[in-house]
Design a protein around this motif. Structure first.
Motif, PDB file in Angstrom:
ATOM      1  N   SER A  93       6.325  13.492  19.020  1.00 16.13           N
ATOM      2  CA  SER A  93       6.995  11.653  19.275  1.00 16.13           C
ATOM      3  C   SER A  93       6.584  11.080  17.447  1.00 16.13           C
ATOM      4  O   SER A  93       6.608   9.995  17.557  1.00 16.13           O
ATOM      5  N   ASN A  94       5.709  11.562  17.065  1.00 12.71           N
ATOM      6  CA  ASN A  94       5.007  10.296  15.736  1.00 12.71           C
ATOM      7  C   ASN A  94       4.960  11.703  14.259  1.00 12.71           C
ATOM      8  O   ASN A  94       5.352  12.892  14.792  1.00 12.71           O
ATOM      9  N   PHE A  95       4.971  11.374  13.374  1.00 14.37           N
ATOM     10  CA  PHE A  95       4.460  11.989  11.903  1.00 14.37           C
ATOM     11  C   PHE A  95       3.016  11.638  11.735  1.00 14.37           C
ATOM     12  O   PHE A  95       2.484  10.734  11.730  1.00 14.37           O
ATOM     13  N   ALA A  96       2.712  13.010  10.820  1.00 15.11           N
ATOM     14  CA  ALA A  96       1.216  12.018  10.692  1.00 15.11           C
ATOM     15  C   ALA A  96       0.695  12.386   9.077  1.00 15.11           C
ATOM     16  O   ALA A  96       2.161  13.731   8.956  1.00 15.11           O
ATOM     17  N   MET A  97       0.320  12.382   8.328  1.00 17.07           N
ATOM     18  CA  MET A  97       0.001  12.977   6.913  1.00 17.07           C
ATOM     19  C   MET A  97      -1.441  13.019   6.696  1.00 17.07           C
ATOM     20  O   MET A  97      -2.269  12.052   7.300  1.00 17.07           O
ATOM     21  N   GLU A  98      -1.430  14.251   5.044  1.00 16.90           N
ATOM     22  CA  GLU A  98      -3.008  14.187   5.570  1.00 16.90           C
ATOM     23  C   GLU A  98      -2.612  14.506   3.736  1.00 16.90           C
ATOM     24  O   GLU A  98      -1.978  14.768   3.026  1.00 16.90           O
ATOM     25  N   ASN A  99      -4.034  14.047   3.558  1.00 20.65           N
ATOM     26  CA  ASN A  99      -4.335  14.383   1.799  1.00 20.65           C
ATOM     27  C   ASN A  99      -4.291  15.822   1.460  1.00 20.65           C
ATOM     28  O   ASN A  99      -4.670  16.471   2.097  1.00 20.65           O
ATOM     29  N   VAL A 100      -3.774  16.175  -0.001  1.00 22.63           N
ATOM     30  CA  VAL A 100      -3.152  17.960  -0.610  1.00 22.63           C
ATOM     31  C   VAL A 100      -3.873  17.586  -1.404  1.00 22.63           C
ATOM     32  O   VAL A 100      -3.153  16.813  -2.470  1.00 22.63           O
ATOM     33  N   GLY A 101      -4.753  18.845  -2.150  1.00 27.21           N
ATOM     34  CA  GLY A 101      -4.425  18.681  -3.678  1.00 27.21           C
ATOM     35  C   GLY A 101      -4.536  18.991  -4.170  1.00 27.21           C
ATOM     36  O   GLY A 101      -2.579  19.972  -4.318  1.00 27.21           O
TER      37      GLY A 101
ATOM     38  N   ASN B  25       1.193  -0.951   0.053  1.00 23.66           N
ATOM     39  CA  ASN B  25      -0.375  -0.063   0.228  1.00 23.66           C
ATOM     40  C   ASN B  25       1.071   1.207  -0.204  1.00 23.66           C
ATOM     41  O   ASN B  25       0.433   2.657   0.332  1.00 23.66           O
ATOM     42  N   ASP B  26       2.049   0.909  -0.540  1.00 21.44           N
ATOM     43  CA  ASP B  26       3.736   2.617  -0.407  1.00 21.44           C
ATOM     44  C   ASP B  26       2.725   2.813   1.158  1.00 21.44           C
ATOM     45  O   ASP B  26       3.014   4.004   1.088  1.00 21.44           O
ATOM     46  N   GLN B  27       3.042   2.321   1.746  1.00 22.17           N
ATOM     47  CA  GLN B  27       3.048   2.563   3.460  1.00 22.17           C
ATOM     48  C   GLN B  27       4.870   3.882   3.695  1.00 22.17           C
ATOM     49  O   GLN B  27       5.366   2.943   3.550  1.00 22.17           O
ATOM     50  N   VAL B  28       4.245   4.881   3.995  1.00 21.81           N
ATOM     51  CA  VAL B  28       5.776   5.998   4.701  1.00 21.81           C
ATOM     52  C   VAL B  28       5.757   5.205   6.048  1.00 21.81           C
ATOM     53  O   VAL B  28       5.345   5.205   6.532  1.00 21.81           O
ATOM     54  N   ARG B  29       6.826   4.860   6.495  1.00 21.44           N
ATOM     55  CA  ARG B  29       7.051   4.663   7.658  1.00 21.44           C
ATOM     56  C   ARG B  29       8.572   5.496   8.285  1.00 21.44           C
ATOM     57  O   ARG B  29       9.260   6.321   7.591  1.00 21.44           O
ATOM     58  N   PHE B  30       8.847   5.303   9.200  1.00 19.37           N
ATOM     59  CA  PHE B  30       9.443   6.590   9.749  1.00 19.37           C
ATOM     60  C   PHE B  30      10.201   5.394  11.338  1.00 19.37           C
ATOM     61  O   PHE B  30      10.299   4.325  11.755  1.00 19.37           O
ATOM     62  N   PHE B  31      12.203   6.031  11.597  1.00 19.77           N
ATOM     63  CA  PHE B  31      12.711   4.695  12.204  1.00 19.77           C
ATOM     64  C   PHE B  31      13.884   5.515  12.398  1.00 19.77           C
ATOM     65  O   PHE B  31      13.882   6.613  12.466  1.00 19.77           O
ATOM     66  N   TRP B  32      14.321   5.714  13.853  1.00 19.58           N
ATOM     67  CA  TRP B  32      15.679   6.049  14.067  1.00 19.58           C
ATOM     68  C   TRP B  32      16.298   5.561  14.360  1.00 19.58           C
ATOM     69  O   TRP B  32      17.425   5.691  14.608  1.00 19.58           O
TER      70      TRP B  32
ATOM     71  N   GLU C 238       1.264   8.486  10.293  1.00 24.26           N
ATOM     72  CA  GLU C 238      -0.036   8.078  10.485  1.00 24.26           C
ATOM     73  C   GLU C 238      -1.121   8.777  10.103  1.00 24.26           C
ATOM     74  O   GLU C 238      -0.522  10.071   8.605  1.00 24.26           O
ATOM     75  N   GLY C 239      -2.653   8.848  10.257  1.00 20.18           N
ATOM     76  CA  GLY C 239      -3.227   9.427   8.177  1.00 20.18           C
ATOM     77  C   GLY C 239      -2.910   8.837   7.305  1.00 20.18           C
ATOM     78  O   GLY C 239      -2.822   7.644   7.438  1.00 20.18           O
ATOM     79  N   ALA C 240      -2.883   9.617   6.588  1.00 27.43           N
ATOM     80  CA  ALA C 240      -3.144   9.205   5.008  1.00 27.43           C
ATOM     81  C   ALA C 240      -1.390   8.917   4.815  1.00 27.43           C
ATOM     82  O   ALA C 240      -1.102   9.294   3.724  1.00 27.43           O
ATOM     83  N   GLY C 241      -0.626   8.046   5.359  1.00 27.14           N
ATOM     84  CA  GLY C 241       0.556   7.699   4.594  1.00 27.14           C
ATOM     85  C   GLY C 241       0.761   6.501   3.886  1.00 27.14           C
ATOM     86  O   GLY C 241       1.645   5.867   3.621  1.00 27.14           O
ATOM     87  N   THR C 242      -0.388   5.993   3.092  1.00 28.51           N
ATOM     88  CA  THR C 242      -0.677   4.830   2.251  1.00 28.51           C
ATOM     89  C   THR C 242      -0.906   6.066   0.884  1.00 28.51           C
ATOM     90  O   THR C 242      -1.190   6.914   0.646  1.00 28.51           O
ATOM     91  N   GLY C 243      -0.508   5.030  -0.228  1.00 30.22           N
ATOM     92  CA  GLY C 243      -1.137   5.603  -2.008  1.00 30.22           C
ATOM     93  C   GLY C 243      -0.280   6.276  -2.647  1.00 30.22           C
ATOM     94  O   GLY C 243      -0.791   6.959  -3.474  1.00 30.22           O
ATOM     95  N   GLY C 244       0.459   7.441  -2.230  1.00 28.29           N
ATOM     96  CA  GLY C 244       1.117   8.007  -2.616  1.00 28.29           C
ATOM     97  C   GLY C 244       0.147   9.155  -2.982  1.00 28.29           C
ATOM     98  O   GLY C 244      -0.601   9.443  -2.222  1.00 28.29           O
TER      99      GLY C 244
END
Length: 166
Positions: A158-166, A123-130, A142-148
């Motif tokens: 302590s984390n990251f999130a993504m949202e879709n934008v136009g 699902n084209d997951q965006v991930r993070f690691f230390w 978290e959020g819309a971190g999949t699908g490109g």
């Protein structure tokens, strides 16, 4: 001769721009990647994830560095950035170390995170690691971190999130 040369140059510029235009939000364009793992060949397709905005919710300055192309962004406390930064695909330790987006800040300690798009994830997951290591179970953005597509990256303590934008 000059007219022919100009036509070739114009064609090259148009073709180059077509290769660098980001996909619209919610669409997935892919590129095949092939990597040798334990003597076998695996193929995966990964959509382009284009970060169009970064929001810093922290009370400290944040440095964002794309190791794949050398682009750097400095976000002031509670600040934001608007532009275009593609999340590099990574599927092994070397790619995470040499291509990922590095997010660095200092609050009560130095913090360094490696942000990458896992192209082995279906699902084209965006991930993070230390750590600069590929880890298939690294925390997901978290959020819309999949699908490109076009995204807003939000930096939390302590984390990251993504949202879709136009």
């Amino acid at each position: 001769m000059t007219r022919h040369f100009l036509a070739i140059c114009a064609t090259a510029l148009v073709a180059g721009a077509a290769l660098t235009i980001a996909p619209p939000a919610g669409t997935a364009t892919g590129s095949a990647h092939r990597t040798e793992l334990a003597g076998t060949s695996r193929e995966a397709r990964a959509a382009v994830t284009d970060i169009r905005e970064i929001v810093n919710t922290l009370a400290v300055q944040v440095q964002v560095y794309n190791a794949e192309n050398g682009n750097r962004v400095t976000l002031q406390p509670k600040g934001s950035w608007i532009g275009s930064m593609w999340v590099p695909w990574a599927g092994n330790d070397s790619e995470v170390q040499n291509k990922s987006i590095r997010i660095f800040y200092t609050d009560n300690a130095d913090r360094l995170f490696y942000l990458f798009q896992d192209y082995w994830a279906p699902n084209d997951q965006v991930r993070f690691f230390w750590s600069p290591k590929y880890y298939e179970h690294a925390p997901r953005v978290e959020g819309a971190g999949t699908g490109g597509g076009r995204k807003r990256l939000i930096i939390y303590p302590s984390n990251f999130a993504m949202e879709n934008v136009g």
